[in-house]
Design an enzyme around this catalytic site. Sequence first.
Site, PDB file in Angstrom:
ATOM      1  CE  LYS A  26       2.151  -2.409  -7.168  1.00  0.00           C
ATOM      2  NZ  LYS A  26       2.845  -1.586  -7.858  1.00  0.00           N
ATOM      3  N   GLY A 105       2.332   1.852 -18.230  1.00  0.00           N
ATOM      4  CA  GLY A 105       2.547   3.079 -18.709  1.00  0.00           C
ATOM      5  C   GLY A 105       2.585   3.954 -17.527  1.00  0.00           C
ATOM      6  NE  ARG A 349      -1.252  -8.038  -9.722  1.00  0.00           N
ATOM      7  CZ  ARG A 349      -0.585  -7.501 -10.824  1.00  0.00           C
ATOM      8  NH1 ARG A 349      -0.747  -6.266 -11.082  1.00  0.00           N
ATOM      9  NH2 ARG A 349       0.826  -7.786 -11.031  1.00  0.00           N
ATOM     10  CG  HIS A 465     -20.811  -8.747 -46.019  1.00  0.00           C
ATOM     11  ND1 HIS A 465     -20.015  -9.969 -46.534  1.00  0.00           N
ATOM     12  CD2 HIS A 465     -22.074  -8.847 -46.131  1.00  0.00           C
ATOM     13  CE1 HIS A 465     -21.113 -10.769 -46.895  1.00  0.00           C
ATOM     14  NE2 HIS A 465     -22.149 -10.189 -46.810  1.00  0.00           N
ATOM     15  NE  ARG A 571     -31.784 -13.975 -40.265  1.00  0.00           N
ATOM     16  CZ  ARG A 571     -30.573 -14.004 -39.704  1.00  0.00           C
ATOM     17  NH1 ARG A 571     -30.159 -12.686 -39.113  1.00  0.00           N
ATOM     18  NH2 ARG A 571     -29.928 -15.002 -38.935  1.00  0.00           N
ATOM     19  NE  ARG A 627     -37.263 -11.058 -41.303  1.00  0.00           N
ATOM     20  CZ  ARG A 627     -36.111 -10.306 -41.230  1.00  0.00           C
ATOM     21  NH1 ARG A 627     -35.890  -9.505 -40.161  1.00  0.00           N
ATOM     22  NH2 ARG A 627     -35.099 -10.672 -41.875  1.00  0.00           N
ATOM     23  CD  GLU A 755     -38.168  -4.269 -38.560  1.00  0.00           C
ATOM     24  OE1 GLU A 755     -36.904  -4.425 -38.742  1.00  0.00           O
ATOM     25  OE2 GLU A 755     -39.061  -5.064 -39.323  1.00  0.00           O
ATOM     26  CB  SER A 774     -39.729  -9.639 -32.176  1.00  0.00           C
ATOM     27  OG  SER A 774     -38.298  -9.977 -32.372  1.00  0.00           O
ATOM     28  N   GLY A 776     -36.520  -5.424 -33.605  1.00  0.00           N
ATOM     29  CA  GLY A 776     -35.806  -5.558 -34.418  1.00  0.00           C
ATOM     30  C   GLY A 776     -34.402  -4.504 -34.215  1.00  0.00           C
ATOM     31  CB  THR A 777     -32.099  -3.899 -31.801  1.00  0.00           C
ATOM     32  OG1 THR A 777     -31.661  -5.141 -31.884  1.00  0.00           O
ATOM     33  CG2 THR A 777     -33.227  -3.702 -30.761  1.00  0.00           C
ATOM     34  CG  ASN A 778     -29.509  -5.907 -36.667  1.00  0.00           C
ATOM     35  OD1 ASN A 778     -28.929  -5.532 -35.444  1.00  0.00           O
ATOM     36  ND2 ASN A 778     -29.375  -7.147 -37.366  1.00  0.00           N
ATOM     37  CB  CYS A 841     -34.679 -11.073 -33.392  1.00  0.00           C
ATOM     38  SG  CYS A 841     -35.790  -9.921 -34.435  1.00  0.00           S
ATOM     39  CE1 TYR A 861     -37.769 -13.835 -28.774  1.00  0.00           C
ATOM     40  CE2 TYR A 861     -39.914 -13.601 -27.672  1.00  0.00           C
ATOM     41  CZ  TYR A 861     -39.252 -13.515 -28.685  1.00  0.00           C
ATOM     42  OH  TYR A 861     -39.775 -13.191 -30.040  1.00  0.00           O
TER      43      TYR A 861
HETATM   44  P1  ADP Z   1       4.607  -3.840 -10.353  1.00  0.00           P
HETATM   45  O1  ADP Z   1       3.615  -3.030 -10.191  1.00  0.00           O
HETATM   46  O2  ADP Z   1       5.217  -3.306 -11.641  1.00  0.00           O
HETATM   47  O3  ADP Z   1       4.313  -5.107 -10.083  1.00  0.00           O
HETATM   48  P2  ADP Z   1       5.657  -3.236  -7.889  1.00  0.00           P
HETATM   49  O4  ADP Z   1       5.389  -2.346  -6.998  1.00  0.00           O
HETATM   50  O5  ADP Z   1       4.820  -4.514  -7.495  1.00  0.00           O
HETATM   51  O6  ADP Z   1       5.744  -3.093  -9.283  1.00  0.00           O
HETATM   52  O7  ADP Z   1       7.138  -3.733  -7.602  1.00  0.00           O
HETATM   53  C1  ADP Z   1       7.940  -4.822  -8.211  1.00  0.00           C
HETATM   54  C2  ADP Z   1       8.852  -5.621  -7.569  1.00  0.00           C
HETATM   55  O8  ADP Z   1       9.465  -5.228  -6.747  1.00  0.00           O
HETATM   56  C3  ADP Z   1       7.793  -6.527  -6.411  1.00  0.00           C
HETATM   57  O9  ADP Z   1       7.250  -7.715  -7.126  1.00  0.00           O
HETATM   58  C4  ADP Z   1       8.856  -6.719  -5.553  1.00  0.00           C
HETATM   59  O10 ADP Z   1       9.615  -8.066  -5.927  1.00  0.00           O
HETATM   60  C5  ADP Z   1       9.729  -5.623  -5.355  1.00  0.00           C
HETATM   61  N1  ADP Z   1       9.495  -4.642  -4.346  1.00  0.00           N
HETATM   62  C6  ADP Z   1       8.742  -3.585  -4.277  1.00  0.00           C
HETATM   63  N2  ADP Z   1       8.721  -3.254  -2.901  1.00  0.00           N
HETATM   64  C7  ADP Z   1       9.552  -4.014  -2.271  1.00  0.00           C
HETATM   65  C8  ADP Z   1      10.133  -4.171  -0.870  1.00  0.00           C
HETATM   66  N3  ADP Z   1       9.608  -3.254  -0.019  1.00  0.00           N
HETATM   67  N4  ADP Z   1      10.853  -4.945  -0.590  1.00  0.00           N
HETATM   68  C9  ADP Z   1      11.441  -5.897  -1.393  1.00  0.00           C
HETATM   69  N5  ADP Z   1      10.955  -5.894  -2.727  1.00  0.00           N
HETATM   70  C10 ADP Z   1      10.032  -5.087  -3.219  1.00  0.00           C
HETATM   71 MG    MG Z   2       4.028  -5.901  -8.475  1.00  0.00          MG
END
Ligand code: ADP
Ligand code: MG
Length: 889
Positions: A26, A105, A349, A465, A571, A627, A755, A774, A776-778, A841, A861
Amino acid sequence: MTKWVYSFGAGRNEGRADMKNLLGGKGANLAEMASIDLPVPPGFTLSTEVCTTFYDNNRCYPDDLDGQVREALTRVEKAVGRKFGDPGNPLLVSVRSGARVSMPGMMDTVLNLGLNDDTVEGLAAAGKDPRFAWDSYRRFIQMYGSVVLGVDHHRFEEIIDHAKLEAGVIEDTALSAAHWQHVVDAYKDMVAQETGKPFPQDPQEQLWGAIGAVFGSWMNPRAITYRRLHDIPADWGTAVNVQAMVYGNMGNDCATGVCFTRDPSTGENIFYGEYLVNAQGEDVVAGIRTPQPVSKAGAKPGETPMEAVMPQAYADLIRVRETLEKHYRDMQDLEFTVQQGKLYLLQTRNGKRTAAASLRMAVDMAREGLIDQTEAVRRVNPSALDQLLHPTLDPRAPRKLLGKGLPASPGAASGAVVFNADEAESRAGKGEAVILVRIETSPEDIHGMHAARGILTTRGGMTSHAAVVARGMGRPCVAGAGGLSVDYGSQTLSAGGKTVNAGEIITLDGATGEVFIGSVAMVEPAMSGDFATLMEWADKVRRMGVRANAETPLDAETARKFGAEGIGLSRTEHMFFDPQRIGAVRQMIMSQNEAGRRAALARLLPFQREDFRQLFTIMAGLPVTIRLLDPPLHEFLPHADAEMEEVARGLSTDVETIRRRAAELAEANPMLGHRGCRLGISYPEIYEMQARAIFEGALEVAKETGKPPHPEIMIPLIATRRELEITRTQVDKVAEDVFAEAGKRIEYSVGTMIELPRAVLVADKIAELADFFSFGTNDLTQTVFGLSRDDAGKFLPRYVEAGILPKDPFVSIDVEGVGEMMRVGAEKGRLVKPGLKLGICGEHGGDPASIAFCETIGLDYVSCSPYRVPVARLAAAQAALGVQGDRTA
Ligand code: ADP
Ligand code: MG
Ligand code: MG
């Protein structure tokens, strides 16, 4: 002095897109966007090194961090003309986590940080709108309270629900400034009660609280589990981004949204996204209100696209879309906010996409000149390609989930539930689509698996299997669905209180492991168009050849359709298991003397000759590696009384004799027993018959087509030079006999499987007599590890889970051990014969990571199951380009 903090926006960009390791994805991309003059609210990033230092130092920040944060914050204050904590005109910020790769998470984002009982008044004055200010404040307390202070989010929702009930409104947007002010008071009381402390009013305390929560979340159990499942090392750390707020909730000329520069599910070059007017942050994904499409083209009747509602901001967004795609040369997933008509970018991204979209985008972008053909070849993940070679579920089709197992073999299939292989075969024979449902499968079920559209088992793993055979056959398979239970007695399949009876329809998605009740609409794979184009580009750059493992005419035809350049493994024992032939095979192995064996083999010869004739015809001059018989005799022994009787009749003897003979032939360790060339040496007449069938079949095809095939005869399980010498001499002698009888010759070669570890160690001696090797990696994996694949299921999954082995060595070559064996074998072989042809193979020949390894040791190959040929073609191309192993994106 270490630099811990990197600024972005408002003219100072200290990061770049390629600094993800230090700034997280980010932060790196915020700096990159700002540096190409896209409108990014200014801010700064605390680097991942702060995180790692924090954990190395007993959860203490570096001394000079505080100063660097103050300095960066002051710069942001100047840039936007507001001060953090200023009651008159406050700067508010967001605090956002961001590791190298996006990671669920981790701590959620906190928006509007810096608000308190004083600054909320300043915000109201600045925005000339008290409702906006109080709405922002309650959002902040809610986010900070749940994310940083750990208060259950339900507690906040209860208070809002109560407020709406009192005000007699349904939508949040209908609440007034005064309502929100009440909500804020109630929130603060509730938080104080829950945490035993008043809600923090000091903006500095808020800021460091949020920063600490992000770094703290790096070690929370959810994040640790996610990292373990995705091989993400703990020492990567996360970054923290602090960024000036822009407001999408300031009125009807404000909005927030997310979009993709192309359609992430089809790959079509259309702008795809959603937005909400007068909303903030995650309202779009939270589902409180229904988001609207960004473009008119994507709008259904009654929807209000941004293009119509905010034409100016939309036009700006379209320009951003073009700029970003040109700059990143890939589809972008971006997040934006519009404040009073002005567009701001908050994230970009490379967008996640389906396999189909990945293929289409790569080809389109190369045609548009955005990337070159080689880059297009690099972009598509070979494993994802696998999904495209089978029918898939229509993403728009409705469905009803029954349960889930392992995604053991890709593709989707619908059919009537049957619980045994014979019934599957007979019903399929009448043209019915069936799904074979078993607790687990065994070799006796093969005919039923072949006849079924898909296979479901409730026990067994990815190398069970069912899984291995289904992948080989190209049948969709869900394996080990432990949550489902099969009752053969009552002929039912059930899960979670739902029951499916025999004959009722279910649908499997082998790519996700899901099982649905009823049929779900599907999309057929297209082997043409973009797929064919990408394959063509891949073929231009790959060095290794790609062949298929095939023995039936159907497999051979599939292999050619998918672009196999020959057969790398045929085979012959599969030809023996055919019900028409198994009787003669049993008669052969049960007879006490050579004469009896020869009589039985004479019955098999015409069948085998016809098998080879068909293979050679289909492969039309391409190399075909055959074979000679490999499996232990043990596997062909008759078991049932009826089978014993049949063999006894055939040999004109009594059942008791047969039973005794079967007991004699039974082995304790068939895998390491009387098999491979050991059979060819004890019973030379078997290999003689096979060699004769091959040469006679080849001569017939030469006569029919005028194009002589080039058989490559492969001797299995060679451990010593002498074994190859004996078996090769036999084959050469048969060749001379057949050629003399026919008055015609053809070219052929004789080579060996490598093999066994011993074969590797004496590969130089073996190479003197072999035209090719060849791997035979199994079996090589079994013998190098000293473990049998059939029994590995009891402990191997735990080994992989605990990291004792990085991957299942039967799925992906164990480079360190088995791979080293291959390298030594290849080197020793080529030392004696520089041009020695080398191939692989077995299952590994279709695994992208293993294919990448084969490139590094210079194999000529790879050979894999027909359905994986396209995967192997692409993986071989990527291997030649130096793309590392398998990829996730
Ligand atoms: P996530 O990784 O879950 O996408 P973000 O850090 O991208 O979380 O934040 C989620 C949302 O929060 C962004 O898509 C945006 O809409 C809002 N947000 C984050 N920072 C700002 C900011 N500085 N101004 C306005 N909205 C923000
Ligand atoms: Mg985001
Ligand atoms: Mg989030």
